[in-house]
Design a protein around this motif. Structure first.
Motif, PDB file in Angstrom:
ATOM      1  N   SER A   1       1.501 -35.379  -2.539  1.00  0.00           N
ATOM      2  CA  SER A   1       2.529 -34.660  -3.298  1.00  0.00           C
ATOM      3  C   SER A   1       2.188 -33.184  -3.428  1.00  0.00           C
ATOM      4  O   SER A   1       3.086 -32.347  -3.487  1.00  0.00           O
ATOM      5  CB  SER A   1       2.701 -35.294  -4.683  1.00  0.00           C
ATOM      6  OG  SER A   1       1.518 -35.190  -5.436  1.00  0.00           O
ATOM      7  N   MET A   2       0.893 -32.827  -3.474  1.00  0.00           N
ATOM      8  CA  MET A   2       0.554 -31.415  -3.633  1.00  0.00           C
ATOM      9  C   MET A   2       0.903 -30.621  -2.377  1.00  0.00           C
ATOM     10  O   MET A   2       1.356 -29.478  -2.469  1.00  0.00           O
ATOM     11  CB  MET A   2      -0.924 -31.240  -3.986  1.00  0.00           C
ATOM     12  CG  MET A   2      -1.913 -31.550  -2.909  1.00  0.00           C
ATOM     13  SD  MET A   2      -3.593 -31.166  -3.488  1.00  0.00           S
ATOM     14  CE  MET A   2      -4.509 -31.339  -1.951  1.00  0.00           C
ATOM     15  N   MET A   3       0.717 -31.202  -1.185  1.00  0.00           N
ATOM     16  CA  MET A   3       1.088 -30.507   0.037  1.00  0.00           C
ATOM     17  C   MET A   3       2.617 -30.485   0.191  1.00  0.00           C
ATOM     18  O   MET A   3       3.183 -29.520   0.705  1.00  0.00           O
ATOM     19  CB  MET A   3       0.439 -31.183   1.248  1.00  0.00           C
ATOM     20  CG  MET A   3      -1.082 -31.202   1.218  1.00  0.00           C
ATOM     21  SD  MET A   3      -1.831 -29.586   0.874  1.00  0.00           S
ATOM     22  CE  MET A   3      -1.288 -28.638   2.284  1.00  0.00           C
ATOM     23  N   ARG A   4       3.265 -31.555  -0.262  1.00  0.00           N
ATOM     24  CA  ARG A   4       4.728 -31.586  -0.248  1.00  0.00           C
ATOM     25  C   ARG A   4       5.283 -30.498  -1.169  1.00  0.00           C
ATOM     26  O   ARG A   4       6.269 -29.842  -0.859  1.00  0.00           O
ATOM     27  CB  ARG A   4       5.199 -32.968  -0.713  1.00  0.00           C
ATOM     28  CG  ARG A   4       6.602 -33.350  -0.238  1.00  0.00           C
ATOM     29  CD  ARG A   4       6.911 -34.767  -0.645  1.00  0.00           C
ATOM     30  NE  ARG A   4       5.858 -35.671  -0.229  1.00  0.00           N
ATOM     31  CZ  ARG A   4       5.577 -36.816  -0.841  1.00  0.00           C
ATOM     32  NH1 ARG A   4       6.267 -37.174  -1.905  1.00  0.00           N
ATOM     33  NH2 ARG A   4       4.625 -37.589  -0.398  1.00  0.00           N
ATOM     34  N   PHE A   5       4.606 -30.300  -2.279  1.00  0.00           N
ATOM     35  CA  PHE A   5       4.988 -29.259  -3.232  1.00  0.00           C
ATOM     36  C   PHE A   5       4.913 -27.881  -2.574  1.00  0.00           C
ATOM     37  O   PHE A   5       5.820 -27.051  -2.724  1.00  0.00           O
ATOM     38  CB  PHE A   5       4.055 -29.332  -4.441  1.00  0.00           C
ATOM     39  CG  PHE A   5       4.287 -28.280  -5.481  1.00  0.00           C
ATOM     40  CD1 PHE A   5       5.356 -28.365  -6.352  1.00  0.00           C
ATOM     41  CD2 PHE A   5       3.424 -27.203  -5.602  1.00  0.00           C
ATOM     42  CE1 PHE A   5       5.575 -27.394  -7.321  1.00  0.00           C
ATOM     43  CE2 PHE A   5       3.621 -26.232  -6.559  1.00  0.00           C
ATOM     44  CZ  PHE A   5       4.695 -26.325  -7.424  1.00  0.00           C
ATOM     45  N   VAL A   6       3.831 -27.632  -1.836  1.00  0.00           N
ATOM     46  CA  VAL A   6       3.690 -26.345  -1.134  1.00  0.00           C
ATOM     47  C   VAL A   6       4.768 -26.189  -0.083  1.00  0.00           C
ATOM     48  O   VAL A   6       5.397 -25.127   0.038  1.00  0.00           O
ATOM     49  CB  VAL A   6       2.289 -26.239  -0.496  1.00  0.00           C
ATOM     50  CG1 VAL A   6       2.203 -25.004   0.394  1.00  0.00           C
ATOM     51  CG2 VAL A   6       1.215 -26.169  -1.566  1.00  0.00           C
ATOM     52  N   GLY A   7       4.987 -27.230   0.708  1.00  0.00           N
ATOM     53  CA  GLY A   7       5.979 -27.139   1.775  1.00  0.00           C
ATOM     54  C   GLY A   7       7.379 -26.879   1.251  1.00  0.00           C
ATOM     55  O   GLY A   7       8.082 -25.985   1.734  1.00  0.00           O
ATOM     56  N   ILE A   8       7.786 -27.639   0.239  1.00  0.00           N
ATOM     57  CA  ILE A   8       9.124 -27.459  -0.335  1.00  0.00           C
ATOM     58  C   ILE A   8       9.222 -26.111  -1.033  1.00  0.00           C
ATOM     59  O   ILE A   8      10.246 -25.422  -0.961  1.00  0.00           O
ATOM     60  CB  ILE A   8       9.445 -28.614  -1.303  1.00  0.00           C
ATOM     61  CG1 ILE A   8       9.531 -29.936  -0.525  1.00  0.00           C
ATOM     62  CG2 ILE A   8      10.752 -28.361  -2.055  1.00  0.00           C
ATOM     63  CD1 ILE A   8       9.611 -31.157  -1.403  1.00  0.00           C
ATOM     64  N   GLY A   9       8.142 -25.720  -1.732  1.00  0.00           N
ATOM     65  CA  GLY A   9       8.144 -24.422  -2.403  1.00  0.00           C
ATOM     66  C   GLY A   9       8.327 -23.270  -1.436  1.00  0.00           C
ATOM     67  O   GLY A   9       9.081 -22.328  -1.707  1.00  0.00           O
ATOM     68  N   MET A  10       7.661 -23.343  -0.294  1.00  0.00           N
ATOM     69  CA  MET A  10       7.792 -22.272   0.701  1.00  0.00           C
ATOM     70  C   MET A  10       9.187 -22.261   1.318  1.00  0.00           C
ATOM     71  O   MET A  10       9.737 -21.191   1.599  1.00  0.00           O
ATOM     72  CB  MET A  10       6.728 -22.449   1.788  1.00  0.00           C
ATOM     73  CG  MET A  10       5.310 -22.195   1.306  1.00  0.00           C
ATOM     74  SD  MET A  10       5.085 -20.533   0.621  1.00  0.00           S
ATOM     75  CE  MET A  10       5.451 -19.537   2.070  1.00  0.00           C
TER      76      MET A  10
END
Length: 722
Positions: free
Chosen positions: A652-661
């Motif tokens: 979820s933390m990498m998904r958070f970065v990807g969606i945030g970007m």
């Protein structure tokens, strides 16, 4: 930069060979970094809870349950009947691996034994405190797992070290997945943008070289400081993304100069003098943004800074050396293996007309445009006011991840088998606390909401140890509240309390992150103001850039908070609602702020060129928007592909970065950069370019560097003639 361009052109083959050999050798050296990466670094080593950990290690031994193991007989025996075979195997564990004897169902005191037995009596639990630092403990987990294999007994492994290891292993898989997905997509998009195989391949080649160079940088750093394995993720992501962006800018400008009638030598020199100067300031801005991450005490966070700094520096260096040298060798052949060259030219003309039309419309009624856009972005920013920061937890792993399944089952079957808190009672005069003082603290702790039991476990000449067992899982919201309650305990006169434990470590880490964020922001803002003033010699433009970055950040975090914290994205993205992971918030903050000002430099540089050729404020804005609109949009789209690959990560933390970007790039590269900025600059008029006279006279001359172009006709929006 003009002198550097001449040097590269004159020695193009030498420069290209030297850079390629250097990167190749650096890449070979850089591959060794994988054996030196840290798997830990999540905690603040300067916190009170970390001090408790050190004091316990030096005296009575750590009592934090780094590893838990459940034993469930599957051959009809009871847990009492397997005591002998399990105890025999446990005795084979090297004493140097453990901070103290393991606490097991079979060896625990009577008052804690029931907490280590499941409700149905079928499973027993053992808790291990491992020796060494965080990284050492992570390396010990698989060695213990290999040793404790039984016939007829099912063993399952949980604990904080297992969770950390699961994150590390999943991140490696995600990195491979992201790279395998992004490279083919990048190639397709570059082919569409450039219309030719040779030109399209240049950014990817530079990106690959940059990733290799960044690994060498991390390997060197690993000999001087702790470097997390996640630094490789950020170095690869940023190295590839920025190399593609810089290459896109360089190659596009070179082709523009060639089409303007300049020979290869002149085109390369002009490209390096203009686009190269922009890249120099852009890379400095991004590096300063990542420097802000070094203000945090956690090695895990600093490692993102190390990876970002190295990746940007290497990408900019290769883009300013190997790429111009290759262009000088290729010359017009940069358009080799192109299809329908005329259609590409017409596409560029349409793009110029489109973006100048967008900018022109936003400037017709600038007050309305600015009000509507800022109002809309302010509305979506509102949830950010309630953003809560959280720490690494088992909830960030996929629901079917073995580590998460075991931890959740353990929490359900053994609700009181948690790490809780370790309280050290220490005399302020350096003496030994009395037994009554330790007992008084234990009694007071038993009255704190969320404490199931508290009792004295050890006494040393320096302090008394009180163990508090929580009635909620470690690192849960209830556990954090219990930690705060323990911190507020009144102490016997002449004593002080030090609070440790896994939940206290997490709480201290979040506090240190919250305290360092203002320092990080101050570094980024100050660096932006100084660098943009040096680039444009304007007092107004740097402050406008900071404001635009703030607008983009606020809107992005507003949407992320609504999706992840409030849970509106749970069904779409498969994440559990809860606080935003603090470390990832910091990374996105640095990335978005840096990229926002990065695109600002791209846009402002072309406006400044037009302004110095005598264009009016409005004409300069139109030319800058028209000239860079296609490039900035393409750069954002390409970077979106690189970072967006993480949006489908299982973490979820990498998904958070990807969606945030993805959110940030869409907002910044379109709405903010191409509509809000032109309208705002129209309102500010010639004040955009104001600067102290002394500095204005020192501004690097841009007139004559690029092709001499007529001002664009704001009514026709036609491509300027050369």
């Amino acid at each position: 930069m003009g002198g550097w361009g001449s040097f590269v052109v004159s020695r193009r083959r030498t420069v290209l060979v030297v850079v390629l050999v250097a990167v190749f050798l650096s890449g070979l050296f850089g591959l060794g970094v994988f054996d030196r990466l840290s798997l830990g670094g999540y905690n603040d080593p300067n916190s009170q809870s970390a001090e408790v950990d050190r004091l316990m290690t030096e005296s009575v031994g750590r009592d934090s349950a780094d590893l838990t193991i459940t034993f469930r007989p599957t051959d009809g025996r009871s847990i009492d009947e397997v005591e002998g075979v399990v105890s025999e195997r446990l005795a084979q564990i090297d004493d140097d691996w453990l901070a103290g004897p393991p606490l097991t169902y079979w060896t625990a005191p009577a008052f804690t034994q029931q907490a280590l037995r499941s409700a149905d009596g079928s499973t027993a639990l053992a808790a291990f405190s491992l020796f060494g630092n965080e990284n050492d403990r992570l390396h010990l987990v698989p060695r213990i797992q290999e040793l404790l294999q039984f016939d007829g007994i099912e063993t399952q492994y949980g604990g904080y070290s297992v969770i950390e290891d699961a994150y590390n292993q999943q991140s490696k898989r995600d990195l491979v997945m992201a790279e395998s997905m992004s490279f083919p997509l990048l190639m397709i998009l570059l082919l569409v943008f450039f219309g030719g195989l040779v030109a399209a391949s240049m950014p990817l080649v530079i990106g690959g070289l940059s990733a290799l160079g960044a690994l060498a940088w991390l390997h060197v750093l690993s000999y001087f400081t702790e470097v997390s394995s996640f630094a490789v993720n950020i170095a690869t992501l940023i190295g590839l993304g920025m190399a593609v962006d810089y290459s896109l800018f360089i190659v596009s400008r070179f082709r523009e100069e060639v089409r303007a009638g300049h020979d290869t030598r002149s085109a390369v020199e002009r490209t390096v003098a203009t686009a190269g100067r922009t890249i120099r300031y852009s890379s400095l801005l991004l590096i300063c943004g990542f420097l802000g991450l070094l203000a945090f005490p956690q090695a895990f966070v600093r490692s993102f800074g190390y990876g970002g700094i190295g990746a940007v520096a290497v990408a900019a260096t290769i883009s300013m050396t190997a790429l111009p040298a290759a262009l000088a060798i290729l010359g017009p052949r940069i358009d080799a293996w192109s299809w329908r060259p005329g259609s590409l030219r017409r596409g560029e003309e349409r793009s110029f007309r489109f973006w100048t039309r967008v900018a022109s419309r936003s400037m017709r009624r600038p007050v309305v445009t600015v009000t509507l856009i800022l109002g809309a972005l302010a509305f979506v920013s509102v949830p950010a006011l309630g953003t809560q920061l959280g720490d690494l937890s088992v909830d960030g792993l996929p629901a079917d991840n073995p580590a998460r399944v075991v931890v959740e089952e353990t929490q359900k079957d053994f609700p009181l088998a948690n790490n809780g808190a370790t309280i050290l009672v220490r005399a302020t005069d350096g003496g030994t606390p009395s037994p009554s003082e330790g007992a008084a603290v234990a009694d007071a702790a038993n009255g704190v909401d969320g404490v199931a039991a508290a009792f004295v476990t050890n006494t040393t000449p320096e302090f008394t140890v009180v163990k508090a067992i929580f009635d909620s899982p470690d690192r849960s919201e209830s556990a954090y509240g219990t930690v705060e309650g323990l911190r507020d305990l009144s102490t016997p006169e002449g004593t002080e309390l030090l609070l440790g434990g896994i939940t206290a470590l997490s709480a201290d880490g979040l506090d240190s992150i919250a305290g360092a964020i203002p320092v990080m922001i101050a570094i980024m803002v100050l660096a932006t103001l100084v660098i943009l003033f040096a680039a444009f010699r304007s007092v107004v433009l740097p402050f406008k850039a900071v404001f635009m970055a703030t607008v983009s950040l606020s809107a992005t975090f507003g949407i992320l908070t609504w999706l992840f914290q409030h849970g509106h994205g749970s069904g779409i993205f498969g994440v559990d609602a809860g606080p935003l992971l603090a470390t990832m918030v910091i990374v996105i903050l640095a990335l978005i702020f840096g990229l926002s000002t990065d695109y600002e430099i791209f846009l402002m540089s072309r406006m400044l060129e037009a302004k110095e050729r005598g264009a009016s404020n409005e004409a300069a804005i139109l030319e800058g928007a028209g000239r860079t609109g296609r490039i900035i949009t393409a750069a954002a789209l390409l970077l979106l592909v690189v970072t967006g690959a993480f949006a489908i990560s299982d973490l979820s933390m990498m998904r958070f970065v990807g969606i945030g970007m993805i959110i940030a790039l869409v907002i910044d590269a379109t709405v903010v950069r191409m509509a809000l900025v032109p309208a705002l600059m129209k309102l500010m008029g010639n004040a955009n370019w104001w600067g102290p006279a002394a500095f204005a006279r020192k501004r690097p001359p841009l007139t004559g560097i690029g092709p001499q172009q007529a001002e664009p006709d704001s009514s026709k929006h036609s491509l300027p003639t050369h």
